[in-house]
Write an enzyme that holds these catalytic residues in place. Sequence first.
Site, PDB file in Angstrom:
ATOM      1  N   CYS A  19      29.842 -15.303  -6.959  1.00 19.66           N
ATOM      2  CA  CYS A  19      29.250 -14.858  -5.699  1.00 19.66           C
ATOM      3  C   CYS A  19      27.774 -15.253  -5.526  1.00 19.66           C
ATOM      4  CB  CYS A  19      29.454 -13.350  -5.552  1.00 19.66           C
ATOM      5  SG  CYS A  19      29.362 -12.761  -3.834  1.00 19.66           S
ATOM      6  N   GLU A  49      35.951 -12.149  -7.095  1.00 18.58           N
ATOM      7  CA  GLU A  49      35.117 -11.139  -7.729  1.00 18.58           C
ATOM      8  C   GLU A  49      35.684  -9.759  -7.377  1.00 18.58           C
ATOM      9  OE1 GLU A  49      30.329 -10.043  -7.562  1.00 18.58           O
ATOM     10  OE2 GLU A  49      31.315 -10.877  -5.801  1.00 18.58           O
ATOM     11  N   LYS A  65      28.227 -12.231 -14.758  1.00 21.82           N
ATOM     12  CA  LYS A  65      27.413 -12.699 -13.634  1.00 21.82           C
ATOM     13  C   LYS A  65      25.923 -12.642 -13.978  1.00 21.82           C
ATOM     14  CE  LYS A  65      26.891 -11.651  -8.664  1.00 21.82           C
ATOM     15  NZ  LYS A  65      27.318 -10.668  -7.628  1.00 21.82           N
TER      16      LYS A  65
END
Length: 266
Positions: A142, A40, A106
Amino acid sequence: MRIALSQLTTGPDPERNLAVLREQTGRAAEAGARLVVFPEATMACFGTSLTSLAEPLDGPWATGVRQIAKDSGLVVVAGMFTPAPDGRVTNTLLATGPGVEASYDKIHLYDAFGFTESRTVAPGSRVVTFDLDGVRIGLATCYDVRFPELFRAHADAGAQLSLLPASWGAGPGKREQWELLIRARALDATMWLAAVGQADPAATGHAPTSSAPTGIGHSALIGPDGTVRQRLDAAPALLVGDVDPDEVTSVRRTVSVLANRRLGGA
């Protein structure tokens, strides 16, 4: 399928980070990988003014990644930031290479541990998978790792491998949580999970300059039975490992958690 995980520390300069991505992709190609996964925020580290750096998926940074993928013959997955309609950015994974062009925004934003990602980042809404050499691959980023339903959605879409680029926030117990969560998500969905984080800046002698999540390292390749097959420590490194999709079939036959679901399951 041989894959490579590039654990590195990116800085605020997208062009410099792109040069590192090129060098690491070359190393992955030399090792025989078909896919190389970067963390990321590969485009620019957190703690940078993301709105001033964000570019569309047809902008120069993503175009540079596509050229690197074309030159190497590998599929490259890397974290970048794209403009959102409301003035924020989206935290985007670009997956590009021969026969592959996909992107994932995300979904779950890191509004935790004193950091509020949603102030500057808009959430995505789509579950994304792509196919490479007959293997279906899911994308997550993440903080998504704390939400098992996303990884089971990958499995429901036919994925045998999930990729999890991250820039994990440091702090008491955070490494232990990372290691527990990546193993749990592989086991929840009985699939391979490749978790690649930003390296710990302290491992290269650079103290963090802000409270932003800048990485702790400890990238790992997890098998569909939840066991750690390969792992790195905190420092920058390239992990190269082999993913066997037939093992997913075997594990799912033995531990049929997906087929046995009831509440909220298929």
